[in-house]
Design an enzyme around this catalytic site. Structure first.
Site, PDB file in Angstrom:
ATOM      1  N   GLY A   8       0.974  -1.268  -0.038  1.00 50.04           N
ATOM      2  CA  GLY A   8       0.621  -0.165   0.023  1.00 50.04           C
ATOM      3  C   GLY A   8       0.728   1.456   0.080  1.00 50.04           C
ATOM      4  N   GLY A  11      -0.440   4.646  -0.982  1.00 53.33           N
ATOM      5  CA  GLY A  11      -1.425   5.708  -0.027  1.00 53.33           C
ATOM      6  C   GLY A  11      -0.579   6.996   0.703  1.00 53.33           C
ATOM      7  N   ASP A  34       2.304  -1.634  -4.312  1.00 51.00           N
ATOM      8  CA  ASP A  34       0.925  -1.404  -4.255  1.00 51.00           C
ATOM      9  C   ASP A  34       0.315  -1.868  -5.758  1.00 51.00           C
ATOM     10  OD1 ASP A  34      -1.548   0.011  -3.931  1.00 51.00           O
ATOM     11  OD2 ASP A  34      -0.441   1.717  -2.453  1.00 51.00           O
ATOM     12  N   ILE A  35      -1.291  -1.399  -5.740  1.00 54.52           N
ATOM     13  CA  ILE A  35      -2.034  -2.525  -6.903  1.00 54.52           C
ATOM     14  C   ILE A  35      -2.366  -1.163  -7.946  1.00 54.52           C
ATOM     15  CG2 ILE A  35      -2.911  -4.388  -5.349  1.00 54.52           C
ATOM     16  CD1 ILE A  35      -5.671  -2.554  -5.356  1.00 54.52           C
ATOM     17  N   ARG A  36      -1.289   0.244  -7.443  1.00 52.07           N
ATOM     18  CA  ARG A  36      -1.184   1.109  -8.594  1.00 52.07           C
ATOM     19  C   ARG A  36      -0.425   1.894  -8.972  1.00 52.07           C
ATOM     20  NH1 ARG A  36      -3.406   6.383  -5.657  1.00 52.07           N
ATOM     21  NH2 ARG A  36      -2.981   5.656  -3.122  1.00 52.07           N
ATOM     22  N   ASP A  53      -0.246  -7.017  -4.511  1.00 53.69           N
ATOM     23  CA  ASP A  53      -2.155  -7.482  -4.548  1.00 53.69           C
ATOM     24  C   ASP A  53      -2.234  -8.329  -3.459  1.00 53.69           C
ATOM     25  OD1 ASP A  53      -4.635  -8.306  -3.474  1.00 53.69           O
ATOM     26  OD2 ASP A  53      -5.761  -7.932  -5.835  1.00 53.69           O
ATOM     27  N   TYR A 142     -14.796  -1.349   9.088  1.00 54.30           N
ATOM     28  CA  TYR A 142     -13.510  -0.960   9.366  1.00 54.30           C
ATOM     29  C   TYR A 142     -13.367  -1.645  11.110  1.00 54.30           C
ATOM     30  CZ  TYR A 142      -9.481   2.401   9.273  1.00 54.30           C
ATOM     31  OH  TYR A 142      -7.957   2.869   9.517  1.00 54.30           O
TER      32      TYR A 142
HETATM   33  P1  NAD Z   1      -4.634   5.498   1.901  1.00 52.67           P
HETATM   34  O1  NAD Z   1      -5.586   4.422   1.819  1.00 52.67           O
HETATM   35  O2  NAD Z   1      -4.287   6.464   1.455  1.00 52.67           O
HETATM   36  O3  NAD Z   1      -3.707   4.168   1.126  1.00 52.67           O
HETATM   37  C1  NAD Z   1      -3.470   2.361   1.226  1.00 52.67           C
HETATM   38  C2  NAD Z   1      -3.268   1.613   0.360  1.00 52.67           C
HETATM   39  O4  NAD Z   1      -3.492   0.601  -0.269  1.00 52.67           O
HETATM   40  C3  NAD Z   1      -3.755   2.300  -1.232  1.00 52.67           C
HETATM   41  O5  NAD Z   1      -2.494   3.458  -1.955  1.00 52.67           O
HETATM   42  C4  NAD Z   1      -4.575   1.372  -2.199  1.00 52.67           C
HETATM   43  O6  NAD Z   1      -3.662   1.145  -3.597  1.00 52.67           O
HETATM   44  C5  NAD Z   1      -3.693   0.249  -1.583  1.00 52.67           C
HETATM   45  N1  NAD Z   1      -4.730  -1.107  -2.223  1.00 52.67           N
HETATM   46  C6  NAD Z   1      -5.578  -1.531  -1.923  1.00 52.67           C
HETATM   47  N2  NAD Z   1      -5.750  -2.607  -1.431  1.00 52.67           N
HETATM   48  C7  NAD Z   1      -4.967  -3.373  -2.048  1.00 52.67           C
HETATM   49  C8  NAD Z   1      -4.428  -4.797  -2.238  1.00 52.67           C
HETATM   50  N3  NAD Z   1      -5.606  -5.143  -2.177  1.00 52.67           N
HETATM   51  N4  NAD Z   1      -3.856  -4.842  -2.296  1.00 52.67           N
HETATM   52  C9  NAD Z   1      -2.253  -3.315  -1.980  1.00 52.67           C
HETATM   53  N5  NAD Z   1      -3.197  -2.276  -2.187  1.00 52.67           N
HETATM   54  C10 NAD Z   1      -3.554  -1.971  -1.967  1.00 52.67           C
HETATM   55  O7  NAD Z   1      -4.579   4.427   3.133  1.00 52.67           O
HETATM   56  P2  NAD Z   1      -3.363   5.264   4.254  1.00 52.67           P
HETATM   57  O8  NAD Z   1      -4.334   6.345   4.952  1.00 52.67           O
HETATM   58  O9  NAD Z   1      -1.848   5.801   3.644  1.00 52.67           O
HETATM   59  O10 NAD Z   1      -3.536   3.535   5.696  1.00 52.67           O
HETATM   60  C11 NAD Z   1      -2.494   2.697   5.553  1.00 52.67           C
HETATM   61  C12 NAD Z   1      -3.033   2.048   7.002  1.00 52.67           C
HETATM   62  O11 NAD Z   1      -3.400   3.016   7.886  1.00 52.67           O
HETATM   63  C13 NAD Z   1      -3.941   1.669   6.541  1.00 52.67           C
HETATM   64  O12 NAD Z   1      -3.997   0.205   7.403  1.00 52.67           O
HETATM   65  C14 NAD Z   1      -5.137   2.493   7.719  1.00 52.67           C
HETATM   66  O13 NAD Z   1      -6.175   2.020   7.943  1.00 52.67           O
HETATM   67  C15 NAD Z   1      -4.240   3.498   8.748  1.00 52.67           C
HETATM   68  N6  NAD Z   1      -4.128   4.183   8.876  1.00 52.67           N
HETATM   69  C16 NAD Z   1      -4.723   5.489   8.514  1.00 52.67           C
HETATM   70  C17 NAD Z   1      -5.180   6.542   8.614  1.00 52.67           C
HETATM   71  C18 NAD Z   1      -4.647   8.019   8.167  1.00 52.67           C
HETATM   72  O14 NAD Z   1      -4.872   8.592   8.832  1.00 52.67           O
HETATM   73  N7  NAD Z   1      -4.636   7.919   7.147  1.00 52.67           N
HETATM   74  C19 NAD Z   1      -5.561   6.959  10.257  1.00 52.67           C
HETATM   75  C20 NAD Z   1      -4.971   5.092  11.046  1.00 52.67           C
HETATM   76  C21 NAD Z   1      -4.606   3.684  10.498  1.00 52.67           C
HETATM   77  N1  SER Z   2      -8.104   8.532   8.956  1.00 53.45           N
HETATM   78  C1  SER Z   2      -8.747   7.475   9.437  1.00 53.45           C
HETATM   79  C2  SER Z   2     -10.005   6.871   8.938  1.00 53.45           C
HETATM   80  O1  SER Z   2     -10.976   8.148   9.196  1.00 53.45           O
HETATM   81  C3  SER Z   2      -8.719   6.824  11.064  1.00 53.45           C
HETATM   82  O2  SER Z   2      -8.858   5.520  11.495  1.00 53.45           O
HETATM   83  O3  SER Z   2     -10.500   6.385   8.575  1.00 53.45           O
END
Ligand code: NAD
Ligand code: SER
Length: 324
Positions: A8, A11, A34-36, A53, A142
């Site tokens: 991922g 992201g 990532d998948i993109r 993936d 979630y």
């Molecule tokens: P994001 O959505 O920005 O990035 C997630 C990435 O996962 C994307 O680039 C997507 O293309 C990729 N993805 C989706 N399906 C996939 C698959 N099958 N195989 C491989 N890649 C795949 O999310 P983020 O904000 O970077 O969050 C990352 C982690 O941190 C997650 O577990 C999220 O729950 C956790 N988290 C994030 C936040 C936040 O505020 N950003 C807060 C709490 C927890």
């Molecule tokens: N920023 C995240 C969400 O809102 C918290 O896990 O999903």
């Protein structure tokens, strides 16, 4: 020398974590996946990138066999608001994706970082000063996957001795990569809208309080936890982590100190409001502070100043593709 896989990695967190890890351990030792593809990917400068993936065991096995990884940052997931729109996808990616990566880590002897979230709590959790160990009955898909993920990581540690570690992140605020469809995304959008249009329409009520953190602290926290002495860790997964908490009205007032014309209005989205209302107001992160020395740098004032400066530079001068 470390060899690290990030899933991922395109992201919101992964894009900045990849840059930080490459700086620390060398470009060739960090494989982003990532998948993109990243929009600005430059194969000459950016180090290895794999299409992976996490739902496809063949992709995972291929990557594990190509590189001799010792550490995985598993960030591939579906966030809270998208997860409510597509609960089946959230279950698949957040559960089977995690299971596949834990199995790969077990077979290839890797340490694994897995982020949980404030979304792992629900309405019956104490809202103020939410303890490290407390009631976890979330109302969202979630949240269900986050609680199950925390338990699965603990299970792999206890049952197989796998070095699993993780934190419960609050809403993360950054300016480099767009957030991926969470409930806390307003706290990212508000800054760019303030700079571009001096106006923001918020999908949450003015007084919705949640924990937040600026991305540089989040990146430092992940790396510090993975480098912490395991003997000091009583908990391993799902450390409560926070840096600040505020409401939309409070962050709008802070932005107004820098952009006096800025105006906020409200058009509440009932789905995201219900999610936010079920989450804590603020967490107690003393376990992380005591067990591995967690201490954030940025409070709301410092973050707002820094972010507005960096974001206005980015908006004025769009960056050239940079190496990651
Ligand atoms: P994001 O959505 O920005 O990035 C997630 C990435 O996962 C994307 O680039 C997507 O293309 C990729 N993805 C989706 N399906 C996939 C698959 N099958 N195989 C491989 N890649 C795949 O999310 P983020 O904000 O970077 O969050 C990352 C982690 O941190 C997650 O577990 C999220 O729950 C956790 N988290 C994030 C936040 C936040 O505020 N950003 C807060 C709490 C927890
Ligand atoms: N920023 C995240 C969400 O809102 C918290 O896990 O999903």
């Amino acid at each position: 020398m470390k060899k690290i896989l990030i899933t991922g990695a395109v992201g919101q967190i992964g894009s900045e974590l990849a840059t930080a890890l490459k700086k620390r351990y060398g470009k060739e030792n960090v494989v982003a996946s990532d998948i993109r593809m990243p929009s600005d990917f430059n194969p000459r400068n950016d180090g290895p990138f794999e299409f992976l993936d996490c739902l496809d065991p063949h992709h995972i096995t291929r990557a594990m066999q190509m590189y001799n990884f010792d550490t995985i940052y598993h960030l591939a997931a579906i966030l809270s608001a998208v997860g409510e729109a597509k609960p089946n996808l959230a279950w698949q990616v957040n559960m089977y994706g995690l299971y596949n990566m834990l199995e790969a880590a077990r077979q290839y002897h890797c340490a694994v970082f897995v982020p949980s979230s404030i979304g792992a709590f629900g309405k019956s959790t104490p809202k103020d000063g939410t303890p490290q160990d407390t009631v976890q009955r979330p109302d969202t898909m979630y949240g269900v996957t986050k609680v199950a993920g925390e338990l699965l990581c603990d299970y792999y540690h206890k049952r197989f001795g796998l070095d699993t570690r993780g934190v419960r992140f609050p809403g993360l605020i950054s300016y480099q990569t767009e957030p991926g469809g969470g409930t806390t995304d307003y706290a990212v959008e508000i800054f760019s809208e303030a700079l571009k249009h001096k106006k923001y329409t918020c999908y949450l009520n003015a007084d919705t309080r949640m924990d937040m953190m600026y991305m540089p602290d989040a990146i430092k926290g992940m790396i510090d936890l993975m480098e912490a002495d395991p003997d000091g860790l009583i908990h391993r997964n799902a450390f409560n982590l926070t840096a600040m908490n505020f409401t939309p009205a409070e962050i709008a007032d802070e932005i107004k100190k820098h952009i006096p014309e800025f105006e906020i209005e409200y058009n509440v989205d009932p789905v995201r409001q219900a999610i936010a209302d079920s989450w804590p107001n603020y967490l107690d992160d003393s376990a992380a502070r005591n067990e591995w020395g967690w201490k954030p740098t940025f409070d709301m004032e410092m973050m707002t100043k820094d972010l507005l400066e960096k974001l206005s530079q980015k908006i004025e001068k769009p960056q050239k593709p940079k190496s990651r």
